[in-house]
Design a protein around this motif. Structure first.
Motif, PDB file in Angstrom:
ATOM      1  N   MET A   1      55.568  20.999  24.874  1.00 37.02           N
ATOM      2  CA  MET A   1      54.258  20.343  24.740  1.00 37.02           C
ATOM      3  C   MET A   1      53.708  20.007  26.126  1.00 37.02           C
ATOM      4  N   SER A   2      52.424  20.345  26.357  1.00 42.46           N
ATOM      5  CA  SER A   2      51.838  20.129  27.679  1.00 42.46           C
ATOM      6  C   SER A   2      51.141  18.765  27.752  1.00 42.46           C
ATOM      7  N   ARG A   3      50.877  18.321  28.980  1.00 46.40           N
ATOM      8  CA  ARG A   3      50.200  17.020  29.145  1.00 46.40           C
ATOM      9  C   ARG A   3      48.779  17.050  28.596  1.00 46.40           C
ATOM     10  N   LEU A  18      16.254   3.133  16.844  1.00 42.79           N
ATOM     11  CA  LEU A  18      15.253   3.459  17.862  1.00 42.79           C
ATOM     12  C   LEU A  18      14.324   2.271  18.076  1.00 42.79           C
ATOM     13  N   LEU A  19      13.724   2.191  19.245  1.00 47.80           N
ATOM     14  CA  LEU A  19      12.769   1.121  19.535  1.00 47.80           C
ATOM     15  C   LEU A  19      11.568   1.188  18.596  1.00 47.80           C
ATOM     16  N   GLU A  20      11.133   2.428  18.273  1.00 40.87           N
ATOM     17  CA  GLU A  20      10.058   2.645  17.301  1.00 40.87           C
ATOM     18  C   GLU A  20      10.265   4.015  16.676  1.00 40.87           C
ATOM     19  N   PRO A  21       9.717   4.254  15.469  1.00 41.59           N
ATOM     20  CA  PRO A  21       9.922   5.567  14.833  1.00 41.59           C
ATOM     21  C   PRO A  21       9.460   6.700  15.741  1.00 41.59           C
ATOM     22  N   PHE A  22      10.212   7.805  15.717  1.00 40.30           N
ATOM     23  CA  PHE A  22       9.908   8.970  16.548  1.00 40.30           C
ATOM     24  C   PHE A  22       9.491  10.107  15.622  1.00 40.30           C
ATOM     25  N   THR A  23       8.207  10.475  15.695  1.00 38.16           N
ATOM     26  CA  THR A  23       7.652  11.461  14.771  1.00 38.16           C
ATOM     27  C   THR A  23       7.319  12.757  15.502  1.00 38.16           C
ATOM     28  N   ILE A  24       7.792  13.874  14.921  1.00 34.96           N
ATOM     29  CA  ILE A  24       7.454  15.205  15.422  1.00 34.96           C
ATOM     30  C   ILE A  24       6.916  16.020  14.254  1.00 34.96           C
ATOM     31  N   ALA A  25       6.591  17.275  14.487  1.00 27.80           N
ATOM     32  CA  ALA A  25       5.951  18.091  13.449  1.00 27.80           C
ATOM     33  C   ALA A  25       6.827  18.260  12.213  1.00 27.80           C
ATOM     34  N   THR A  26       8.157  18.212  12.383  1.00 30.22           N
ATOM     35  CA  THR A  26       9.046  18.474  11.237  1.00 30.22           C
ATOM     36  C   THR A  26       9.609  17.215  10.589  1.00 30.22           C
ATOM     37  N   GLY A  27       9.274  16.033  11.105  1.00 35.15           N
ATOM     38  CA  GLY A  27       9.792  14.829  10.468  1.00 35.15           C
ATOM     39  C   GLY A  27       9.788  13.625  11.388  1.00 35.15           C
ATOM     40  N   SER A  28      10.234  12.483  10.830  1.00 33.75           N
ATOM     41  CA  SER A  28      10.250  11.225  11.579  1.00 33.75           C
ATOM     42  C   SER A  28      11.623  10.575  11.443  1.00 33.75           C
ATOM     43  N   VAL A  29      12.120   9.972  12.530  1.00 29.22           N
ATOM     44  CA  VAL A  29      13.393   9.258  12.479  1.00 29.22           C
ATOM     45  C   VAL A  29      13.220   7.861  13.075  1.00 29.22           C
ATOM     46  N   SER A  30      14.029   6.911  12.577  1.00 29.51           N
ATOM     47  CA  SER A  30      13.941   5.546  13.097  1.00 29.51           C
ATOM     48  C   SER A  30      15.278   5.086  13.689  1.00 29.51           C
ATOM     49  N   ALA A  31      16.283   5.967  13.643  1.00 30.60           N
ATOM     50  CA  ALA A  31      17.595   5.634  14.221  1.00 30.60           C
ATOM     51  C   ALA A  31      18.343   6.916  14.553  1.00 30.60           C
ATOM     52  N   ALA A  32      19.263   6.806  15.504  1.00 35.64           N
ATOM     53  CA  ALA A  32      20.219   7.886  15.746  1.00 35.64           C
ATOM     54  C   ALA A  32      21.349   7.705  14.746  1.00 35.64           C
ATOM     55  N   SER A  33      21.474   8.657  13.816  1.00 37.24           N
ATOM     56  CA  SER A  33      22.547   8.604  12.808  1.00 37.24           C
ATOM     57  C   SER A  33      23.555   9.695  13.159  1.00 37.24           C
ATOM     58  N   ASN A  34      24.416   9.392  14.104  1.00 39.31           N
ATOM     59  CA  ASN A  34      25.261  10.393  14.735  1.00 39.31           C
ATOM     60  C   ASN A  34      26.737  10.201  14.386  1.00 39.31           C
ATOM     61  N   VAL A  35      27.584  10.981  15.039  1.00 40.34           N
ATOM     62  CA  VAL A  35      29.029  10.917  14.824  1.00 40.34           C
ATOM     63  C   VAL A  35      29.705  10.867  16.195  1.00 40.34           C
ATOM     64  N   LEU A  36      30.668   9.952  16.342  1.00 37.88           N
ATOM     65  CA  LEU A  36      31.431   9.813  17.578  1.00 37.88           C
ATOM     66  C   LEU A  36      32.829  10.390  17.387  1.00 37.88           C
ATOM     67  N   ILE A  37      33.252  11.227  18.328  1.00 33.21           N
ATOM     68  CA  ILE A  37      34.591  11.825  18.298  1.00 33.21           C
ATOM     69  C   ILE A  37      35.354  11.342  19.534  1.00 33.21           C
ATOM     70  N   THR A  38      36.556  10.834  19.320  1.00 33.76           N
ATOM     71  CA  THR A  38      37.399  10.386  20.439  1.00 33.76           C
ATOM     72  C   THR A  38      38.700  11.172  20.401  1.00 33.76           C
ATOM     73  N   ILE A  39      38.978  11.872  21.490  1.00 29.44           N
ATOM     74  CA  ILE A  39      40.198  12.686  21.595  1.00 29.44           C
ATOM     75  C   ILE A  39      41.124  12.074  22.646  1.00 29.44           C
ATOM     76  N   LYS A  40      42.400  11.994  22.300  1.00 28.12           N
ATOM     77  CA  LYS A  40      43.403  11.512  23.262  1.00 28.12           C
ATOM     78  C   LYS A  40      44.407  12.617  23.518  1.00 28.12           C
ATOM     79  N   LEU A  41      44.673  12.874  24.799  1.00 36.01           N
ATOM     80  CA  LEU A  41      45.643  13.897  25.185  1.00 36.01           C
ATOM     81  C   LEU A  41      47.036  13.272  25.368  1.00 36.01           C
ATOM     82  N   GLN A  42      48.015  14.124  25.476  1.00 34.66           N
ATOM     83  CA  GLN A  42      49.415  13.702  25.632  1.00 34.66           C
ATOM     84  C   GLN A  42      49.589  12.804  26.855  1.00 34.66           C
ATOM     85  N   ASP A  43      48.837  13.070  27.925  1.00 29.00           N
ATOM     86  CA  ASP A  43      48.987  12.268  29.154  1.00 29.00           C
ATOM     87  C   ASP A  43      48.163  10.981  29.124  1.00 29.00           C
ATOM     88  N   GLY A  44      47.526  10.687  27.979  1.00 29.53           N
ATOM     89  CA  GLY A  44      46.760   9.446  27.840  1.00 29.53           C
ATOM     90  C   GLY A  44      45.282   9.585  28.140  1.00 29.53           C
TER      91      GLY A  44
END
Length: 357
Positions: A1-3, A18-44
């Motif tokens: 197994m490598s580090r 968001l500070l205020e709704p952000f509207t573009i031609a294809t739709g409007s959003v009021s928040a970032a509804s995202n996904v966070l990925i955290t990876i840990k390697l063998q060496d920490g």
């Protein structure tokens, strides 16, 4: 197994209003509804990645991204992060319809790997430069609000404004005029987000020309699959025309360039992932096609990754990485130091330089 073996992968929602709704031609959003990925390697070493699905553009939602990210986590755990191209190919071969998840996984893998190697990500990509200068986007708002936002942009010390268009041409022209009044010395680019027909796009440019307004660039004027429409607009204006949603893969970009359909290509890591984005950049470099880097509704994390990518490779004429400035809070620190529109990466010591607060 490598580090650099991937020891663990954590997937969690990342929600930021968001500070205020952000509207573009294809739709409007009021928040970032995202996904966070955290990876840990063998060496920490710890690496962070962000998936920023935007249903009208990517066909993904936070729910589908979370489900796919959990499945991808099981695929990469126990594998060596230094084989990042192999891992990218594996993810693409199974989850090809979940581009933002692949981007987030690649981001976390490369962040962890370059932290382990003790080098900044922009240096890993080639260190063509150590800074980028972003524009500021103004969504589809009233002319009055556009004027206010333009004045605020000037006060921030930002030198270029990207204006969302692609609705009613008269409303769009009025918005652009108002923004020009609020920021008379700034460069203006337009982004129609697939909202126009070819003739409407040309009518908009003609109406602006009559008012002595010449945009620096018009982005994605027509539907992403309308390659002929893109070519028609490009052939009938001297304003540079960019592909965004149309430029979803290296193969699509090769076809667009062979047709003479566009003369600028917007790379978004969320659209293609990092490995495919490297192929698109290489293709554009060899054909002397100006590049743009853009973003979905992303936090400082994904915006840093895009800034490291663009600065490291070089050749990016247009930079649109302003979304962290549209959020009510910033759950991360580091990644870059900001002065006006300039994101300076030179103080980053390892990886993306991002830490969680």
């Amino acid at each position: 197994m490598s580090r650099t073996t991937i020891e663990s992968v954590i997937v969690e929602p990342l929600n930021i209003p968001l500070l205020e709704p952000f509207t573009i031609a294809t739709g409007s959003v009021s928040a970032a509804s995202n996904v966070l990925i955290t990876i840990k390697l063998q060496d920490g070493s710890i690496g962070y990645g962000e998936c920023a699905p935007f249903p009208p553009s990517t066909g993904e939602s936070q729910e589908t991204a979370l489900a796919a990210a959990h499945a991808c986590a099981a695929l990469v755990q126990g594998r060596d992060a230094s084989h990042w191209r192999v891992l990218s190919h594996l993810l693409h071969s199974i989850y090809y319809a979940q581009a933002t998840v692949i981007a987030g996984m690649e981001m976390a893998i490369l962040d962890a790997l370059t932290r382990s190697y003790g080098m900044p990500l922009y240096v890993f990509f080639g260190a063509a430069s150590s800074a980028v200068e972003t524009d500021m986007s103004i969504p589809m708002v009233t002319p009055e609000r556009g004027y206010e936002l333009a004045k605020e942009t000037v006060e921030r010390g930002i030198t270029t404004i990207k204006i969302k268009v692609g609705g009613d041409v008269r409303d769009d022209v009025a918005r652009v005029e108002a923004i020009r009044s609020g920021a008379p010395g700034l460069g203006l680019t337009l982004d129609a987000n697939q909202g126009y027909t070819p003739n409407e796009a040309l009518l908009c440019l003609e109406a602006l020309d009559d008012r002595d307004i010449r945009p620096l660039m018009l982005e994605q004027p027509v539907h992403k699959d309308d390659y002929e429409g893109l070519r028609y607009v490009t052939q009938h204006t001297t304003v540079p025309v960019a592909a965004d949603e149309s430029a979803a893969s290296a193969a699509a970009v090769a076809r667009l360039l062979a047709m003479g359909a566009v003369n600028v290509v917007n790379i978004k890591l969320m659209k293609t992932g990092i490995v495919e984005a490297l192929d698109i950049a290489a293709l554009c470099h060899t054909t002397h096609t100006p590049l743009m880097i853009g973003a979905m509704i992303e936090s400082r994390l994904a915006s840093s990754a895009a800034a490291h990518f663009a600065a490291g490779l070089g050749g990016f004429r247009y930079i649109d990485l302003d979304t962290p400035m549209l959020l009510t809070e910033d759950p991360f620190t580091g990644g870059y130091e900001q002065r006006g529109g300039i994101y300076d990466l030179s103080t980053v010591k390892r990886g993306l330089g991002i830490e969680r607060k």
